[in-house]
Design a protein around this motif. Structure first.
Motif, PDB file in Angstrom:
ATOM      1  N   ARG B  41       0.802  -1.236  -0.022  1.00 11.57           N
ATOM      2  CA  ARG B  41      -0.029   0.075   0.007  1.00 11.57           C
ATOM      3  C   ARG B  41       1.011   1.234   0.345  1.00 11.57           C
ATOM      4  O   ARG B  41       1.662   1.278   0.945  1.00 11.57           O
ATOM      5  CB  ARG B  41      -0.823  -0.085   1.185  1.00 11.57           C
ATOM      6  CG  ARG B  41      -2.163  -1.052   1.161  1.00 11.57           C
ATOM      7  CD  ARG B  41      -2.910  -0.486  -0.019  1.00 11.57           C
ATOM      8  NE  ARG B  41      -3.771   0.820   0.318  1.00 11.57           N
ATOM      9  CZ  ARG B  41      -3.688   1.759  -0.450  1.00 11.57           C
ATOM     10  NH1 ARG B  41      -3.028   2.022  -1.594  1.00 11.57           N
ATOM     11  NH2 ARG B  41      -4.540   3.083  -0.129  1.00 11.57           N
ATOM     12  N   GLY B  42       0.582   2.178  -1.153  1.00 15.51           N
ATOM     13  CA  GLY B  42       1.471   3.264  -1.163  1.00 15.51           C
ATOM     14  C   GLY B  42       2.186   3.259  -2.344  1.00 15.51           C
ATOM     15  O   GLY B  42       2.504   4.298  -2.930  1.00 15.51           O
ATOM     16  N   SER B  43       2.689   2.012  -2.685  1.00 12.63           N
ATOM     17  CA  SER B  43       3.770   2.000  -3.749  1.00 12.63           C
ATOM     18  C   SER B  43       2.975   1.607  -5.158  1.00 12.63           C
ATOM     19  O   SER B  43       3.726   1.421  -6.061  1.00 12.63           O
ATOM     20  CB  SER B  43       4.773   1.051  -3.559  1.00 12.63           C
ATOM     21  OG  SER B  43       4.395  -0.203  -3.273  1.00 12.63           O
ATOM     22  N   GLU B  44       1.696   1.591  -5.065  1.00 11.36           N
ATOM     23  CA  GLU B  44       1.019   1.221  -6.522  1.00 11.36           C
ATOM     24  C   GLU B  44       1.210   2.215  -7.526  1.00 11.36           C
ATOM     25  O   GLU B  44       1.150   1.526  -8.851  1.00 11.36           O
ATOM     26  CB  GLU B  44      -0.515   0.951  -6.142  1.00 11.36           C
ATOM     27  CG  GLU B  44      -0.997   0.107  -5.197  1.00 11.36           C
ATOM     28  CD  GLU B  44      -0.969   0.488  -3.657  1.00 11.36           C
ATOM     29  OE1 GLU B  44      -0.433   1.480  -3.401  1.00 11.36           O
ATOM     30  OE2 GLU B  44      -1.496  -0.230  -2.697  1.00 11.36           O
ATOM     31  N   GLY B  45       1.337   3.423  -7.392  1.00 13.57           N
ATOM     32  CA  GLY B  45       1.416   4.532  -8.488  1.00 13.57           C
ATOM     33  C   GLY B  45       2.972   3.967  -9.186  1.00 13.57           C
ATOM     34  O   GLY B  45       2.613   3.954 -10.300  1.00 13.57           O
ATOM     35  N   SER B  46       3.888   3.846  -8.340  1.00 13.29           N
ATOM     36  CA  SER B  46       5.028   3.411  -8.981  1.00 13.29           C
ATOM     37  C   SER B  46       4.943   2.185  -9.618  1.00 13.29           C
ATOM     38  O   SER B  46       5.549   2.042 -10.810  1.00 13.29           O
ATOM     39  CB  SER B  46       6.186   3.510  -7.927  1.00 13.29           C
ATOM     40  OG  SER B  46       7.246   2.755  -8.195  1.00 13.29           O
TER      41      SER B  46
END
Lengths: 331, 318
Positions: B41-46
């Motif tokens: 969670r939090g790194s999905e964008g990357s």
């Protein structure tokens, strides 16, 4: 020499070069990489002419980056190529330990068989006078406690060529230890371009009836010299060359011991924790009842290899050491 | 510029990854899967935005945090659940379970080095392989700010720079290497290292996946066209612990709440609505569909058989 007469006398290093050349010609997926393997032809002269013949894409001079040499080769192997990587000295296996012992050896298993890792890691090994504690080792047994790769150690030009060709054709990763002191030795090698020596099959280098001496790599030659010495005492020594440590040809070992009832195991690595220790255990577990005396292990002293060649010679095992062990066994 | 359709695809895939992770956590709560997992969670964008710049035939070396890059590469969800459940439906046929080694050679997913950083070298090898075989495949290698500090990075980046390999390094800088803050453990900026190896480095905000995608597309095209490697440093956030159940006593409350405001999924949803590129109904439909898809895969995966002792040596030697 004609094909029917079947053999030429060449050096061990020439045998390595021919194996690489023939397999590169046979299969364009075979590539060679390592430090100085290209333009220079290898620091020990085992890869001359390949760069000129196959070009920079297939004979790759790498940076001094052992982790990349082995880890990168794993990347090549799982994407359709068949790399033969070289660590310039076998000692450098610890500079690429994770890549060798985990990536190369375990990638297939860790991923449930989804990949094959058809690669060979060539490692020139051994003490040759003055290399010191970090350029003289025979670290074959380091790989033993990490399942996943074959461990091959040829002792003659014919074995070097036949085993390297088999290793390149094998779909498993293979640690291939070449002894530096053997590169200049000569022997007959069959001409047949499909001459391969099966991995994991021992070879009786000298038949005998009284004592079995088990060895691999350079120690095979010490064992043969010891057999000559023993013959003058009237003792018949059988020299069994395991040609490596994994797979281990236990059938051949047990058959020889059944005949002789006595066994000496000789290695160049320090006595403690080497291949001889494992082979001793396998013999004791399985055929101890065939033995008429204790299992004898011969190896280097348990010290770092001294840089001074005179001291190095004192640390190394000798044919006389093996001969003495044979004499003790026959009483 | 990322077009509206791609933006929606990115949002859809991020939501799918989030839903998948939520379902996994439920399986862990129910004691059906082992609790060793590094939440993403939090790194999905990357992970999603970079991976979506790749083709199916391109190679992916993912990292251990979350599964969004693997999901974006198209690995079927049933296989991923099977991996965590440790059953025959897993991509590794039940060898995994917990922090798994997902592999899908047909989709270019080359597996994972459990010792982090090891994948950087394998990625360099895969990129060299494409160059030798004269294909136009690109390799993308993800790793965190922690693994960026291993010597493996130096050897891989140097070889990639020397030979202009078709390789994209993605440093996911979430500010934490387990419990150690990046500014304590790292000299200089990751993005600046690229120049030292002779290839471009680009820093980008991972909260904005559309901008990340633009950067990744440019890097992938450069690699495919013979222009060599790129290092992308994505400034991202770790919304949860290093591992599931990590109490994170080493993090200040203020830092955690700042991180929480940088959720790429929340940001993208608002941005898509604000720009008029998606309606509330469209976004809700995407979210409902993701949950449905995940539930169906979960149910299917639960039916898989557990491996037995006879497989223990099956994949050791060919």
């Amino acid at each position: 020499m004609t094909a029917s007469s079947g053999a030429r006398t060449i050096t061990y290093s020439r045998a390595i070069t021919e194996a690489l050349d023939e397999e590169m010609a046979r299969d364009e997926r075979v590539v060679v990489l390592g430090e100085d393997v290209g333009r220079m032809g290898g620091i020990f002269g085992a890869t001359p002419g390949l760069y000129e013949k196959y070009g920079a894409d297939r004979v790759i001079d790498t940076p001094i980056s052992e982790m990349f040499i082995v880890g990168g080769a794993v990347g090549l192997a799982i994407t359709g190529l068949r790399p033969v990587a070289e660590l310039q000295f076998a000692d450098f296996i610890v500079n690429a330990a994770d890549e060798t012992l985990s990536k190369m050896s375990k990638w297939r298993y860790m991923h449930g068989g989804q990949f094959r890792v058809p690669m060979v890691l060539r490692m020139p090994e051994g003490a040759t006078g003055g290399g010191g504690a970090e350029h003289s080792l025979c670290p074959e047994a380091l790989m033993l406690s990490y399942p996943g790769a074959h461990i091959v150690v040829p002792s003659t030009p014919a074995d070097a060529k036949g085993l390297l060709k088999a290793a390149i054709r094998d779909d498993n990763p293979v640690g291939f230890f070449e002894h530096k002191a053997l590169y200049a030795t000569r022997g007959a090698v069959p001409d047949d371009p499909d001459f391969v020596v099966p991995i994991g099959k021992a070879d009786i280098k000298r038949e005998g009836t009284d004592v079995t001496v088990i060895a691999w790599g350079r120690a095979v030659h010490w064992a043969l010299a010891a057999a000559d010495l023993a013959a003058t005492d009237g003792t018949s020594v059988e020299v069994l060359d395991t040609r490596g440590l994994r797979p281990l040809d236990t059938d051949a070992i047990f058959a020889s011991i059944e005949k002789t009832g006595r066994v000496v195991i000789a290695q160049e690595a320090p006595r403690t924790g080497g291949g001889a220790s494992e082979i001793s255990a396998v013999i004791a577990e399985n055929v101890i009842d065939l033995l008429e005396g204790p299992i004898k292990r011969i190896g280097a002293m348990d010290v770092p290899i001294p840089q001074n060649p005179a001291l190095e010679a004192l640390v190394m095992p000798t044919p006389a050491d093996i001969h003495l062990a044979v004499k003790e066994l026959v009483g | 510029m990322t077009d509206p359709k791609t933006k929606l695809d990115i949002y859809r895939t991020m939501v799918l990854a989030q839903s998948w992770e939520q379902a996994l956590m439920r399986l862990i709560d129910e004691n059906l899967a082992p609790a060793s997992y590094h939440p993403g969670r939090g790194s999905e964008g990357s992970e999603v935005a970079c991976t979506m710049a790749l083709r199916e035939s391109d190679y992916l070396l993912y990292d251990h945090r979350g599964m969004a890059h693997i999901i974006a590469k198209g690995v079927p969800l049933v296989g991923l659940f099977g991996d965590f459940l440790g059953n025959e439906l897993g991509t590794t046929r039940g060898y995994g379970a917990g922090i798994v080694h997902v592999a899908d050679p047909d989709r270019g997913v080359l597996g994972q080095s459990g010792t982090l950083g090891g994948s950087q070298l394998i990625a360099a090898g895969a990129a060299l392989s494409a160059k030798i075989r004269k294909t136009d495949q690109v390799t993308m290698c993800f790793f965190g700010d922690g693994a960026a500090n291993r010597g493996t990075f130096h050897e891989a980046a140097n070889a990639a720079g020397a030979w202009k390999l078709p390789l994209v390094f993605v440093v996911q800088n979430n500010g934490w290497a387990v419990s150690v803050p990046t500014e304590y453990s790292t000299g200089g900026a990751f993005v600046d290292r690229a120049n030292g190896y002779g290839f471009p480095g680009v820093a980008v905000d991972g909260q904005n996946p559309f901008e990340v995608h633009d950067v990744a597309v440019e890097a992938v095209e450069r690699a495919r066209n013979g222009g060599g490697p790129t290092l992308i440093e994505v400034k991202t956030v770790r919304l949860l612990g290093h591992y599931l159940g990590d109490p994170q006593a080493y993090r200040e409350a203020a830092e955690r709440s700042t991180s929480a405001t940088r959720d790429p999924i929340v940001w993208a949803r608002a941005a898509l609505k604000e720009s008029g590129e998606a309606t509330e109904e469209q976004l809700s439909a995407i979210e409902a569909e993701a949950i449905e898809q995940v539930e169906a895969a979960r149910e299917q995966a639960l039916a898989g058989a557990k491996p037995t002792a006879d497989v223990l040596t099956e994949y050791l030697y060919v």
